[in-house]
Design a protein around this motif. Sequence first.
Motif, mmCIF file in Angstrom:
data_model
loop_
_atom_site.group_PDB
_atom_site.id
_atom_site.type_symbol
_atom_site.label_atom_id
_atom_site.label_comp_id
_atom_site.label_asym_id
_atom_site.label_seq_id
_atom_site.Cartn_x
_atom_site.Cartn_y
_atom_site.Cartn_z
ATOM 1 N N SER A 11 -27.232 -50.624 -16.254
ATOM 2 C CA SER A 11 -26.127 -50.942 -17.156
ATOM 3 C C SER A 11 -24.803 -50.434 -16.610
ATOM 4 O O SER A 11 -23.781 -51.115 -16.714
ATOM 5 C CB SER A 11 -26.371 -50.344 -18.543
ATOM 6 O OG SER A 11 -27.467 -50.957 -19.154
ATOM 7 N N GLN A 12 -24.823 -49.250 -16.042
ATOM 8 C CA GLN A 12 -23.597 -48.695 -15.466
ATOM 9 C C GLN A 12 -23.113 -49.553 -14.294
ATOM 10 O O GLN A 12 -21.916 -49.820 -14.160
ATOM 11 C CB GLN A 12 -23.818 -47.246 -15.026
ATOM 12 C CG GLN A 12 -24.001 -46.306 -16.194
ATOM 13 C CD GLN A 12 -24.439 -44.914 -15.778
ATOM 14 O OE1 GLN A 12 -24.973 -44.693 -14.697
ATOM 15 N NE2 GLN A 12 -24.231 -43.960 -16.673
ATOM 16 N N ALA A 13 -24.035 -50.003 -13.460
ATOM 17 C CA ALA A 13 -23.669 -50.873 -12.338
ATOM 18 C C ALA A 13 -23.103 -52.188 -12.860
ATOM 19 O O ALA A 13 -22.074 -52.678 -12.375
ATOM 20 C CB ALA A 13 -24.886 -51.129 -11.450
ATOM 21 N N ALA A 14 -23.757 -52.757 -13.868
ATOM 22 C CA ALA A 14 -23.269 -54.011 -14.453
ATOM 23 C C ALA A 14 -21.881 -53.827 -15.052
ATOM 24 O O ALA A 14 -21.011 -54.686 -14.898
ATOM 25 C CB ALA A 14 -24.256 -54.509 -15.514
ATOM 26 N N ASP A 15 -21.651 -52.701 -15.711
ATOM 27 C CA ASP A 15 -20.332 -52.425 -16.297
ATOM 28 C C ASP A 15 -19.251 -52.361 -15.217
ATOM 29 O O ASP A 15 -18.143 -52.873 -15.407
ATOM 30 C CB ASP A 15 -20.348 -51.119 -17.089
ATOM 31 C CG ASP A 15 -21.130 -51.210 -18.390
ATOM 32 O OD1 ASP A 15 -21.440 -52.343 -18.835
ATOM 33 O OD2 ASP A 15 -21.433 -50.143 -18.962
ATOM 34 N N ARG A 16 -19.566 -51.743 -14.092
ATOM 35 C CA ARG A 16 -18.578 -51.658 -13.001
ATOM 36 C C ARG A 16 -18.267 -53.046 -12.440
ATOM 37 O O ARG A 16 -17.114 -53.365 -12.144
ATOM 38 C CB ARG A 16 -19.080 -50.726 -11.895
ATOM 39 C CG ARG A 16 -19.092 -49.250 -12.323
ATOM 40 C CD ARG A 16 -19.319 -48.301 -11.160
ATOM 41 N NE ARG A 16 -20.540 -48.543 -10.412
ATOM 42 C CZ ARG A 16 -21.738 -48.057 -10.725
ATOM 43 N NH1 ARG A 16 -21.898 -47.291 -11.790
ATOM 44 N NH2 ARG A 16 -22.789 -48.325 -9.962
ATOM 45 N N ILE A 17 -19.286 -53.881 -12.322
ATOM 46 C CA ILE A 17 -19.071 -55.239 -11.814
ATOM 47 C C ILE A 17 -18.249 -56.049 -12.820
ATOM 48 O O ILE A 17 -17.312 -56.765 -12.436
ATOM 49 C CB ILE A 17 -20.416 -55.910 -11.476
ATOM 50 C CG1 ILE A 17 -21.042 -55.166 -10.293
ATOM 51 C CG2 ILE A 17 -20.234 -57.394 -11.168
ATOM 52 C CD1 ILE A 17 -22.508 -55.426 -10.108
ATOM 53 N N HIS A 18 -18.556 -55.899 -14.098
ATOM 54 C CA HIS A 18 -17.768 -56.568 -15.145
ATOM 55 C C HIS A 18 -16.309 -56.135 -15.061
ATOM 56 O O HIS A 18 -15.403 -56.966 -15.159
ATOM 57 C CB HIS A 18 -18.306 -56.227 -16.539
ATOM 58 C CG HIS A 18 -19.345 -57.152 -17.042
ATOM 59 N ND1 HIS A 18 -19.060 -58.370 -17.603
ATOM 60 C CD2 HIS A 18 -20.688 -57.019 -17.078
ATOM 61 C CE1 HIS A 18 -20.188 -58.956 -17.967
ATOM 62 N NE2 HIS A 18 -21.190 -58.166 -17.654
ATOM 63 N N ALA A 19 -16.065 -54.846 -14.903
ATOM 64 C CA ALA A 19 -14.694 -54.333 -14.846
ATOM 65 C C ALA A 19 -13.939 -54.933 -13.659
ATOM 66 O O ALA A 19 -12.766 -55.301 -13.786
ATOM 67 C CB ALA A 19 -14.708 -52.806 -14.760
ATOM 68 N N LEU A 20 -14.609 -55.034 -12.516
ATOM 69 C CA LEU A 20 -13.959 -55.647 -11.355
ATOM 70 C C LEU A 20 -13.686 -57.133 -11.598
ATOM 71 O O LEU A 20 -12.613 -57.642 -11.246
ATOM 72 C CB LEU A 20 -14.819 -55.471 -10.102
ATOM 73 C CG LEU A 20 -14.915 -54.041 -9.566
ATOM 74 C CD1 LEU A 20 -15.970 -53.948 -8.478
ATOM 75 C CD2 LEU A 20 -13.557 -53.570 -9.057
ATOM 76 N N ALA A 21 -14.631 -57.816 -12.206
ATOM 77 C CA ALA A 21 -14.454 -59.240 -12.492
ATOM 78 C C ALA A 21 -13.328 -59.467 -13.494
ATOM 79 O O ALA A 21 -12.590 -60.451 -13.387
ATOM 80 C CB ALA A 21 -15.764 -59.843 -13.007
ATOM 81 N N ASP A 22 -13.180 -58.553 -14.447
ATOM 82 C CA ASP A 22 -12.135 -58.692 -15.466
ATOM 83 C C ASP A 22 -10.729 -58.595 -14.880
ATOM 84 O O ASP A 22 -9.776 -59.067 -15.486
ATOM 85 C CB ASP A 22 -12.303 -57.635 -16.558
ATOM 86 C CG ASP A 22 -13.480 -57.922 -17.474
ATOM 87 O OD1 ASP A 22 -14.022 -59.052 -17.436
ATOM 88 O OD2 ASP A 22 -13.882 -57.007 -18.218
ATOM 89 N N LYS A 23 -10.613 -57.992 -13.699
ATOM 90 C CA LYS A 23 -9.295 -57.881 -13.060
ATOM 91 C C LYS A 23 -8.755 -59.245 -12.655
ATOM 92 O O LYS A 23 -7.546 -59.433 -12.562
ATOM 93 C CB LYS A 23 -9.374 -56.988 -11.811
ATOM 94 C CG LYS A 23 -9.578 -55.528 -12.112
ATOM 95 C CD LYS A 23 -9.604 -54.757 -10.794
ATOM 96 C CE LYS A 23 -9.828 -53.284 -10.987
ATOM 97 N NZ LYS A 23 -9.843 -52.569 -9.695
ATOM 98 N N ASP A 24 -9.653 -60.189 -12.382
ATOM 99 C CA ASP A 24 -9.238 -61.532 -11.959
ATOM 100 C C ASP A 24 -10.105 -62.572 -12.658
ATOM 101 O O ASP A 24 -11.188 -62.908 -12.177
ATOM 102 C CB ASP A 24 -9.355 -61.669 -10.440
ATOM 103 C CG ASP A 24 -8.938 -63.054 -9.951
ATOM 104 O OD1 ASP A 24 -8.412 -63.860 -10.759
ATOM 105 O OD2 ASP A 24 -9.140 -63.329 -8.756
ATOM 106 N N PRO A 25 -9.635 -63.098 -13.790
ATOM 107 C CA PRO A 25 -10.425 -64.082 -14.527
ATOM 108 C C PRO A 25 -10.746 -65.350 -13.729
ATOM 109 O O PRO A 25 -11.644 -66.089 -14.089
ATOM 110 C CB PRO A 25 -9.549 -64.428 -15.737
ATOM 111 C CG PRO A 25 -8.536 -63.347 -15.829
ATOM 112 C CD PRO A 25 -8.370 -62.785 -14.450
ATOM 113 N N ASP A 26 -10.015 -65.588 -12.647
ATOM 114 C CA ASP A 26 -10.262 -66.771 -11.818
ATOM 115 C C ASP A 26 -11.203 -66.479 -10.650
ATOM 116 O O ASP A 26 -11.358 -67.306 -9.757
ATOM 117 C CB ASP A 26 -8.931 -67.314 -11.277
ATOM 118 C CG ASP A 26 -8.040 -67.829 -12.384
ATOM 119 O OD1 ASP A 26 -8.569 -68.480 -13.315
ATOM 120 O OD2 ASP A 26 -6.827 -67.566 -12.335
#
Length: 168
Positions: A11-26
């Motif tokens: 879950s922590q790894a997934a959260d970090r990936i989500h956070a990086l993805a949220d930086k660029d919605p495209d």
Amino acid sequence: MKRMADQVPLSQAADRIHALADKDPDSGFAAVSLDTPNRAIIVRWKGSVPAEVEAELERVRALGIGVTVVEARYSVKESLAEMKRLGGAVIGVKAANGDVITMIGPNKDFSGLFATLAPVAEEKEAVLALSPEALTARARAGFPALTSDMPSTMNVGSPTNWSVVLPD
């Protein structure tokens, strides 16, 4: 309890990936899912994974967590836009035959969308017996606005809990 504890690093790894993805919605991000029994995560991405995310995936692998990157046909941004467009046009609208579309969401693999058709109660058994093609034809006949370039599949459900299902 052990399963929950096993999920924490995933879950922590997934959260970090989500956070990086949220930086660029495209960016092309679609989803991250946990594969707890195999101590792994599955990352769905449309197009090239950005270098910053690739670096994070390498850090995750270094922790002994398996990582699989799967090509997604649609990004979360594309799926959300189409879900909102279709949902605004059909959710809660009653077709001439009494059917209602109660839910629209992304397929788990981001290959398109699913929609849930709630038929009138007296027809539910007959509708449940329809082939997937016949169910889709019934939905499209009742809801002309349910057209999209994004592939969609139909389910049969209850006339309650109308919603657009947002990806996690």
